[in-house]
Write a protein that holds these residues in place. Structure first.
Motif, PDB file in Angstrom:
ATOM      1  N   ILE A   1       0.830  -1.184   0.000  1.00 20.31           N
ATOM      2  CA  ILE A   1       0.000   0.000   0.000  1.00 20.31           C
ATOM      3  C   ILE A   1       0.876   1.250   0.000  1.00 20.31           C
ATOM      4  N   VAL A   4       2.246   2.035  -3.437  1.00 17.63           N
ATOM      5  CA  VAL A   4       1.228   2.580  -4.327  1.00 17.63           C
ATOM      6  C   VAL A   4       0.957   4.048  -3.979  1.00 17.63           C
ATOM      7  N   LEU A   5       0.801   4.356  -2.686  1.00 13.62           N
ATOM      8  CA  LEU A   5       0.554   5.741  -2.274  1.00 13.62           C
ATOM      9  C   LEU A   5       1.750   6.636  -2.584  1.00 13.62           C
ATOM     10  N   ALA A   7       3.879   6.266  -5.010  1.00  9.66           N
ATOM     11  CA  ALA A   7       3.943   6.470  -6.450  1.00  9.66           C
ATOM     12  C   ALA A   7       2.767   7.285  -6.985  1.00  9.66           C
ATOM     13  N   ASN A   8       1.649   7.286  -6.235  1.00 16.60           N
ATOM     14  CA  ASN A   8       0.424   7.955  -6.685  1.00 16.60           C
ATOM     15  C   ASN A   8      -0.189   8.766  -5.545  1.00 16.60           C
ATOM     16  N   LEU A  11      -3.936   9.698  -4.944  1.00 15.22           N
ATOM     17  CA  LEU A  11      -4.938   8.765  -4.429  1.00 15.22           C
ATOM     18  C   LEU A  11      -5.359   9.125  -3.008  1.00 15.22           C
TER      19      LEU A  11
END
Length: 135
Positions: A1, A4-5, A7-8, A11
């Motif tokens: 998680i 992902v956060l 890199a993005n 979100l």
């Protein structure tokens, strides 16, 4: 998680209006922060950054918590980039305050207008500090 956060970061958009379902919890958290702000952000606490900084975060950590070490390292970097004071609060030494704030997991961040449980990626914290997300 976290990857992902990191890199993005878009979100994690806290600028959206909170769901009405959570409004009571938000109000309760804000009242708790207001009530205990003197203890959370006291200038005599161990911490990072300048005592008179314009932005504040209180970080609760616990013994043997690897994520707490990462959170502290991230905040050390951010306190050198932003006008930020970080109060470092150990749950053993500041147990009464941790209970009053409802700390149920570490690391636990207390901002002047919100609380976050669990390690937050540096990019998320940076967006908050730079004003690119709602408060």
């Amino acid at each position: 998680i976290r990857a992902v956060l990191s890199a993005n970061p878009e979100l994690f958009d806290v600028s959206a209006e909170p769901l009405p379902l959570y409004q009571d919890d938000i109000t309760s958290d804000l009242e708790r922060i207001q009530r205990w702000s003197g203890a959370l952000f006291a200038p005599n606490l161990p911490g990072l950054g300048q005592v008179d900084a314009s932005q504040r975060i209180a970080l609760f950590t616990g013994p043997g918590c690897a994520e707490c070490e990462h959170a502290t390292q991230d905040l050390e970097v951010l306190s050198s980039v932003f006008d930020l004071r970080v109060s470092l609060l150990d749950t053993d030494s500041h147990g009464d305050l941790a209970r009053a704030m409802g700390v149920d997991a570490v690391p636990f961040y207390v901002f002047p207008r919100m609380m976050l449980r669990g390690h937050m990626p540096r990019t998320v914290l940076e967006r908050y500090l730079s004003g690119r997300v709602g408060q």
